[in-house]
Design an enzyme around this catalytic site. Structure first.
Site, short mmCIF file in Angstrom:
data_model
loop_
_atom_site.label_atom_id
_atom_site.label_comp_id
_atom_site.label_asym_id
_atom_site.label_seq_id
_atom_site.Cartn_x
_atom_site.Cartn_y
_atom_site.Cartn_z
N ASP A 43 0.85 -1.18 0.00
CA ASP A 43 0.00 0.00 0.00
C ASP A 43 0.89 1.24 0.00
O ASP A 43 1.84 1.31 0.78
CB ASP A 43 -0.86 -0.01 1.27
CG ASP A 43 -2.32 0.21 0.98
OD1 ASP A 43 -2.66 1.32 0.53
OD2 ASP A 43 -3.11 -0.71 1.22
N ASP B 113 -3.09 4.47 -2.26
CA ASP B 113 -4.16 4.96 -1.39
C ASP B 113 -4.58 6.37 -1.80
O ASP B 113 -3.75 7.18 -2.19
CB ASP B 113 -3.64 4.99 0.06
CG ASP B 113 -4.72 5.28 1.07
OD1 ASP B 113 -5.66 4.48 1.17
OD2 ASP B 113 -4.62 6.31 1.76
N GLU C 103 -6.51 3.89 -5.98
CA GLU C 103 -7.85 3.95 -5.39
C GLU C 103 -8.46 5.27 -5.85
O GLU C 103 -7.96 6.33 -5.51
CB GLU C 103 -7.73 3.91 -3.85
CG GLU C 103 -9.06 3.89 -3.16
CD GLU C 103 -9.00 4.36 -1.71
OE1 GLU C 103 -9.84 3.95 -0.93
OE2 GLU C 103 -8.10 5.17 -1.37
N HIS D 129 -10.88 -3.68 2.52
CA HIS D 129 -10.90 -3.45 3.97
C HIS D 129 -11.78 -2.28 4.39
O HIS D 129 -11.90 -2.01 5.58
CB HIS D 129 -9.46 -3.20 4.43
CG HIS D 129 -8.90 -1.96 3.81
ND1 HIS D 129 -8.64 -1.87 2.46
CD2 HIS D 129 -8.61 -0.74 4.32
CE1 HIS D 129 -8.21 -0.66 2.18
NE2 HIS D 129 -8.17 0.04 3.29
N ASP D 130 -12.36 -1.56 3.44
CA ASP D 130 -13.21 -0.40 3.76
C ASP D 130 -14.70 -0.71 3.59
O ASP D 130 -15.53 0.19 3.74
CB ASP D 130 -12.88 0.79 2.84
CG ASP D 130 -11.52 1.40 3.14
OD1 ASP D 130 -11.05 1.29 4.28
OD2 ASP D 130 -10.94 1.99 2.21
O1 TEU Z 1 -9.60 5.25 1.81
C1 TEU Z 1 -9.93 6.44 1.17
C2 TEU Z 1 -11.34 6.76 1.17
O2 TEU Z 1 -11.82 7.44 0.29
C3 TEU Z 1 -12.16 6.37 2.36
O3 TEU Z 1 -12.96 7.45 2.64
C4 TEU Z 1 -13.01 5.21 2.13
O4 TEU Z 1 -13.90 5.50 1.11
C5 TEU Z 1 -13.73 4.95 3.41
O5 TEU Z 1 -12.79 4.41 4.28
C6 TEU Z 1 -14.86 3.98 3.27
O6 TEU Z 1 -15.54 3.93 4.51
C7 TEU Z 1 -8.27 4.99 2.02
C8 TEU Z 1 -8.09 3.68 2.77
O7 TEU Z 1 -8.57 2.63 1.98
C9 TEU Z 1 -8.76 3.77 4.10
O8 TEU Z 1 -8.69 2.57 4.80
C10 TEU Z 1 -8.09 4.87 4.87
O9 TEU Z 1 -8.77 5.08 6.07
C11 TEU Z 1 -8.04 6.18 4.08
O10 TEU Z 1 -7.62 6.01 2.74
C12 TEU Z 1 -7.05 7.13 4.70
O11 TEU Z 1 -5.75 6.72 4.42
#
Ligand code: TEU
Ligand code: CA
Length: 585
Positions: A101, A207, A266, A343-344
Site C-alpha cells: 500500500d 491509497d 484507489e 478493507h473499507d
Molecule cells: O480510503 C480512502 C477513502 O476514500 C475512504 O474514505 C473510504 O472511502 C472509506 O474508508 C470507506 O468507509 C483509504 C483507505 O482505503 C482507508 O482505509 C483509509 O482510512 C483512508 O484512505 C485514509 O488513508
C-alpha cells in the site's frame, strides 16, 4: 519488430491481505507477517498470483496503519524488516508477486517530518505540510475554511506552536503532505516508493490516489448540508490540477527504473472521462484503478455522518455500475479492476447477495462466477474465498474498532441526545457497510478463535466461524473455497474471453432478480453467456435474441446440471461454440 510484452498484471489474480486480522503467529492476538508467510502455500494452491498487502509500516494505528510514522520500518506487532525481506523472497520463490500500500496523501502526525514541521514556521520542514493562518471572525479564531474531513469534523486542526492550522482530509492524526513542494515530493518518492522497489516488490496499491493536488486558494465550499458547520469539499481536492503532472513524474523519474511496476490507484468520486485520463496506457499514470461505483451502492458519501444513511440498492443499479466500468474499456487502451470487497467495505455476500444460511454458499459461488467472468485485473479480499459475511445485527458498538464507524456513531449520539432509536439506526448502518465487517479475523478452522490466534484477538471473532472456515471447506469438494479455486483456474484457462473479453452487454437491465450478460473474444468472436440469479425463488431464463438454440457448452455452474429454470442464486456460464452474431433485443 517484436510485439510489446503484455503487462504481467492484467491477467494476474490478486488477493488482498489486511495484516491485523489475517493470521497471528505468536499468540498476541494481532495478525503478523510470519503468519502471512505460513499461509503462502494455501494462497498458491488457491491460484493467487499477486498479493496486495495493506499497510504494515510503523504507525500509531489511529487509522489501522493508514497513518504511517515511518515508511522504512515495520509496525513491531506485525514483525520486522527482516520478516518483510523473507516475505518478498518466499512470495517470489512461489511465483507470487507482491504489492504494498502506498499511503502518501498524508503521514501520521508522529512522522519525523511532521514532528519537525509543527515546531515553528521557519524550520526545514515548515512547508512540508499544508499550513494556513486562522480565519478571525468577531475576534475569534476559526479554521481557514469550512471543509469537512472524511471521517467527520473540520479538515483543519489548530497547532499552538505555529498559531496556524494544518489540513487533514482524514483524522487529525493524518496531516496532509504538501505535494506542491518539490523537495517534499522527492522525499516521498525516495522513502515510500524507492525504498521498497529496491527491496524487490512488484508495485503498489495507491491509497487515496487522486487527492494530492488541492485548490491552493482553499476556498470555502458551498453550503450543501444546511445548518452544518462543515461542508463536503470534494471539488477542491479530488482530481486537482496537478495530479496528472505528478503521476507522470513518478512514472518517469522513479518507476521506469524498475520495469513494469503495477500501480493500482484507489479512485473514488471520479467520472468516466477523468478515470480514462489516469488509466489509459498512453498516459503512463496508473496501470488500473479501483472505481467506486459498485461498492458505493447504498452509501451516501455526500452527507456528513454517513454510516447511518445506508440504504438498499436495486439489482438494476448494481448491473449499471458494473456495466459502466466494463464499457470504459471499449475502444480505449485503458484497463480496469474487478472487485467487490476490500478493507473499507461490508462483505459482498451481505451487501450484494444474501447471507441467509439457506442460500449463502450458493450465493457466494454465484458472486465468484460474476467476478471471474468480468474483464480487468481481479482482486479478492481475505475471507471472500470462503464466503465470510457481515457480523450479526446483535453486536453492540463496544465491538467496533474502526474510527470511521465510531465517529459516525458518536455523531449520531450527539445530534440526537443519545436517543435509543437513533442509535439503533446508526448501528444498523454500521452492520451493513461499516469497515469492521471486513476487518474481523479470518476463519482458518473451527477451533477456538477460528484458528486466527491462540491468544485473545484484538477484535471480536465472528460468532459463526464454525459454519464457515478454511479447514472444513478444504475437505469438502463442494465448498465455496473449492469452487473459487475451480473458478480461478477456469478464468486462467479461458483468459482471452474471461479476463480480456470485450463488448460486455447486459440483456435484462430492468430485471430485479436475474443478471444476464454476454462478452466476446477479442479476436475469434467466440462468446460467453452468463446467467446469474439474485433471488431466493426459481427464475426463468432470459435468452438474448438468437442465443437460445445455438450450440453451447456449459463451462461452469454452481448447481448440478442445468435445468429449464435458474434455481435460487444459481450461476451458469456458457461458451457459445460457433461464431455467433448477437442481435439487439
Ligand atoms: O480510503 C480512502 C477513502 O476514500 C475512504 O474514505 C473510504 O472511502 C472509506 O474508508 C470507506 O468507509 C483509504 C483507505 O482505503 C482507508 O482505509 C483509509 O482510512 C483512508 O484512505 C485514509 O488513508
Ligand atoms: Ca501476532
Amino acid at each position: 519488430m517484436t510485439a510489446p510484452k503484455p503487462n504481467w498484471w492484467k491477467a494476474s489474480t490478486c488477493y488482498q491481505i489486511w495484516p491485523a486480522s489475517y493470521k497471528d503467529s505468536n499468540g498476541d492476538g494481532i495478525g503478523d507477517i510470519p503468519g502471512i508467510i505460513s499461509t503462502l502455500p494455501y494462497l498458491k494452491d488457491l491460484g493467487i498470483e499477486t498479493i496486495w498487502l495493506s499497510p504494515m509500516y510503523d504507525s500509531p494505528q489511529k487509522d489501522m496503519g493508514y497513518d504511517i510514522s515511518n515508511y522504512e520500518d515495520i509496525y513491531p506487532p506485525y514483525g520486522t524488516l527482516a520478516d518483510m525481506d523473507e516475505m518478498i523472497e518466499k512470495c517470489h520463490a512461489l511465483g507470487i508477486k507482491l504489492i504494498l500500500d502506498l499511503v502518501v496523501n498524508h503521514t501520521s502526525d508522529q512522522h519525523a517530518w511532521f514532528i519537525e514541521s509543527r515546531k515553528d514556521k521557519t524550520n526545514t520542514y515548515a512547508d512540508w505540510y499544508i499550513w494556513r493562518d486562522p480565519k478571525i471572525v468577531d475576534g475569534k479564531r476559526h479554521p481557514p475554511n469550512n471543509w469537512r474531513a472524511t471521517f467527520g469534523g473540520s479538515a483543519w486542526e489548530y497547532c499552538e506552536e505555529r498559531d496556524q492550522y494544518y489540513l487533514h482530509l482524514f483524522v487529525a492524526e493524518q496531516p496532509d503532505l504538501n505535494w506542491e513542494n518539490d523537495e517534499t515530493r522527492r522525499a516521498i518518492y525516495k522513502s515510500a516508493i524507492e525504498f521498497w522497489l529496491d527491496k524487490g516488490i512488484d508495485g503498489f496499491r495507491v491509497d487515496t490516489a487522486n487527492l494530492y493536488s488541492k485548490d491552493t486558494s482553499y476556498p470555502d465550499a458551498p453550503i450543501t448540508s444546511f445548518g452544518e458547520p462543515t461542508q463536503t469539499a470534494f471539488q477542491y481536492y479530488i482530481n486537482g490540477p496537478r495530479m496528472h503532472e505528478w503521476l507522470r513524474e513518478i512514472r518517469e523519474t522513479v518507476l521506469d527504473k524498475y520495469g513494469d511496476v503495477l500501480m493500482v490507484g484507489e479512485l473514488p468520486f471520479t467520472e468516466q472521462d477523468e478515470v480514462l485520463r489516469y488509466v489509459s496506457a498512453g498516459a503512463r499514470e496508473y496501470s488500473c484503478v479501483f472505481d467506486f461505483d459498485v461498492v458505493m451502492l447504498g452509501n451516501d458519501y455526500t452527507t456528513g455522518a454517513k454510516k447511518h444513511h445506508s440504504f438498499n440498492h436495486t439489482l438494476p443499479q448494481f448491473k449499471d455500475a458494473i456495466a459502466k466500468c466494463q464499457h470504459m474499456l471499449k475502444g480505449t487502451d485503458a484497463w480496469a479492476t474487478v472487485f467487490l470487497e476490500n478493507h473499507d467495505q461490508g462483505r459482498s455476500l451481505s451487501r450484494f447477495a444474501t447471507d441467509k444460511e439457506a442460500f449463502r454458499e450458493q450465493a457466494a459461488k454465484m458472486l465468484a462466477v460474476l467476478l471471474c467472468c468480468l474483464t480487468g485485473t481481479l482482486f479478492i479480499y481475505q475471507g471472500q474465498e470462503i464466503g465470510m459475511y457481515n457480523h450479526p445485527e446483535h453486536w453492540g458498538i463496544e465491538e467496533i474498532r474502526d474510527i470511521d464507524s465510531l465517529n459516525a456513531y458518536n455523531d449520531v449520539k450527539e445530534r440526537h441526545d443519545g436517543d435509543e432509536l437513533w442509535l439503533k439506526k446508526a448501528m444498523k448502518g454500521i452492520q451493513t457497510i461499516g469497515r469492521d465487517n471486513a476487518r474481523l479475523p479470518v476463519h482458518w478452522d473451527a477451533s477456538h478463535n477460528a484458528g486466527f490466534t491462540t491468544g485473545s484477538p484484538w477484535i471480536r471473532v465472528h460468532d459463526e466461524y464454525e459454519k464457515t472456515n478454511v479447514a472444513d471447506q478444504q475437505k469438502d469438494p463442494k465448498s465455496v473455497l473449492n469452487f473459487w479455486k475451480k473458478m480461478i483456474a477456469l478464468r486462467k484457462a479461458h483468459a482471452d474471453l474471461l479476463v480480456f473479453g470485450t463488448d460486455f452487454e447486459v440483456w435484462d437491465r430492468h430485471d430485479q432478480d436475474v443478471f444476464t450478460f454476454t462478452k466476446t473474444h477479442p479476436t475469434t468472436g467466440q462468446k460467453l453467456l452468463v446467467f446469474l440469479s439474485f433471488s431466493d425463488e426459481v427464475q426463468p431464463l432470459h435468452y438474448p435474441n438468437g442465443l437460445k438454440d445455438v450450440q453451447k457448452e456449459l463451462l461452469i455452474s454452481n448447481v448440478d446440471g442445468a435445468g429449464k429454470y435458474l434455481s435460487p442464486w444459481e450461476a451458469r456460464v456458457y461458451l457459445l461454440k460457433e461464431e455467433t452474431k448477437v442481435n439487439g433485443a
